[in-house]
Design an enzyme around this catalytic site. Structure first.
Site, short mmCIF file in Angstrom:
data_model
loop_
_atom_site.label_atom_id
_atom_site.label_comp_id
_atom_site.label_asym_id
_atom_site.label_seq_id
_atom_site.Cartn_x
_atom_site.Cartn_y
_atom_site.Cartn_z
CG ASP A 1 -44.91 -8.04 24.37
OD1 ASP A 1 -45.37 -8.91 25.13
OD2 ASP A 1 -45.54 -7.00 24.06
CB SER A 2 -43.14 -12.03 28.44
OG SER A 2 -42.95 -13.12 27.56
CG ASP B 1 -46.57 -10.93 21.97
OD1 ASP B 1 -47.75 -11.05 21.58
OD2 ASP B 1 -46.23 -11.10 23.16
CE LYS C 1 -49.70 -13.00 22.72
NZ LYS C 1 -49.71 -11.71 23.45
CD GLU D 1 -50.71 -6.72 25.01
OE1 GLU D 1 -51.12 -5.69 25.60
OE2 GLU D 1 -49.68 -7.33 25.33
CD GLU E 1 -51.65 -11.70 30.66
OE1 GLU E 1 -51.41 -11.54 29.45
OE2 GLU E 1 -50.81 -11.50 31.56
#
Ligand code: KIV
Length: 266
Positions: free
Chosen positions: A47-48, A86, A115, A117, A184
């Site tokens: 999602d960057s 993501d 993925k 978080e 990260e």
């Protein structure tokens, strides 16, 4: 699935054999072909893309439909890489919604793994997604979707209590069914400890060289970020083509020369 396709099982075998796993983000078909040609095993549609493609200030505005669109573009061009997508901000805020969103990324986007978080707060979502046969990648340490809560993009786990929490979260995620973990921006010693605690592969970004593999944002490692974080190396040095830069990254991860000390945190 072609014979050489990278699978969750291949990644676990690579960890057991001590072979480093190289991962890069991609958001479109053309870069995906170049990344494949460099022998990189895993592509993350991160999602960057909110920041590097859309020019947003954070990853928060990215929608599930946008993630599906970019994942599909990558899926059309991929041949053997494992494709992770993501789950964007708020798309897994309940376990039921998490299952729906993960299902769409797999069915409509063509992802092989999703993925998300977070640690202990995401265990039920992970169990639900995993119960549908969908591989899950966890993400601990600096959580970009929580940037406002964290007060910025800062190294995590420097205090003993935070480090113990991240280590415990990693253990809980593995127990809940996570197949891969991204760590990260944590001190290299903490990342080394977690990589040795877990049987699943740990992929670092700003987490030192002792992780089982490395990931970078594609546009960062091509020198396109005017304010690159410390953990980024520009592999597109003068005279190199994009293909050579991707190959140099893959080689540096494999031989353990990236990340060097100057790209890591204490
Ligand atoms: O969104 C992304 O690109 C990521 C990587 C930085 C790990 O999550």
């Amino acid at each position: 699935m072609s014979k050489q396709s990278i699978t969750v099982r291949s990644l676990i075998e690579m960890k057991s054999a001590g072979e480093k796993i190289s991962v890069l983000t991609s958001y479109d078909a053309s870069f995906t072909r170049l990344i494949e040609a460099a022998g990189i095993e895993v592509i993350l549609v991160g999602d960057s893309l909110g920041m590097v493609i859309q020019g947003q200030e954070s990853t928060l505005p990215v929608t599930l439909d946008e993630m599906i669109y970019h994942t599909r573009n990558v899926a059309r061009a991929r041949q053997s890489v494992l494709l992770i997508a993501d789950m964007p901000f708020m798309s897994y805020r309940t376990p039921g919604l998490a299952m729906e969103s993960a299902g769409r990324l797999m069915k409509e986007g063509g992802a092989h793994m999703v993925k998300l978080e977070g640690g202990a707060n995401q265990l039920e979502a992970i169990r639900q997604i995993s119960s549908q046969g969908i591989p899950v990648c966890g993400h601990l340490g600096l959580l970009p979707q929580s940037v406002h809560k964290l007060g910025g993009y800062r190294v995590q786990g420097r205090e003993q209590q935070d480090a113990s929490q991240i280590r415990e979260d990693a253990r809980l995620l593995q127990e809940a069914g996570v197949d891969l973990l991204v760590l990260e921006c944590v001190p290299d010693s903490l990342a080394a400890q977690i990589s040795s605690d877990l049987t699943i592969p740990v992929i670092g970004i700003g987490a030192g060289v002792q992780c089982d593999g490395q990931v970078l944002v594609l546009y960062d490692m091509l020198g396109m970020n005017p304010h690159p974080p410390r953990f980024v190396k520009d592999f597109l040095q003068s005279g190199r083509t994009i293909q050579e830069a991707l190959q140099a990254y893959a080689d540096a991860v494999k031989e353990g020369s990236f990340p060097a000390k100057e790209h890591s945190f204490k």
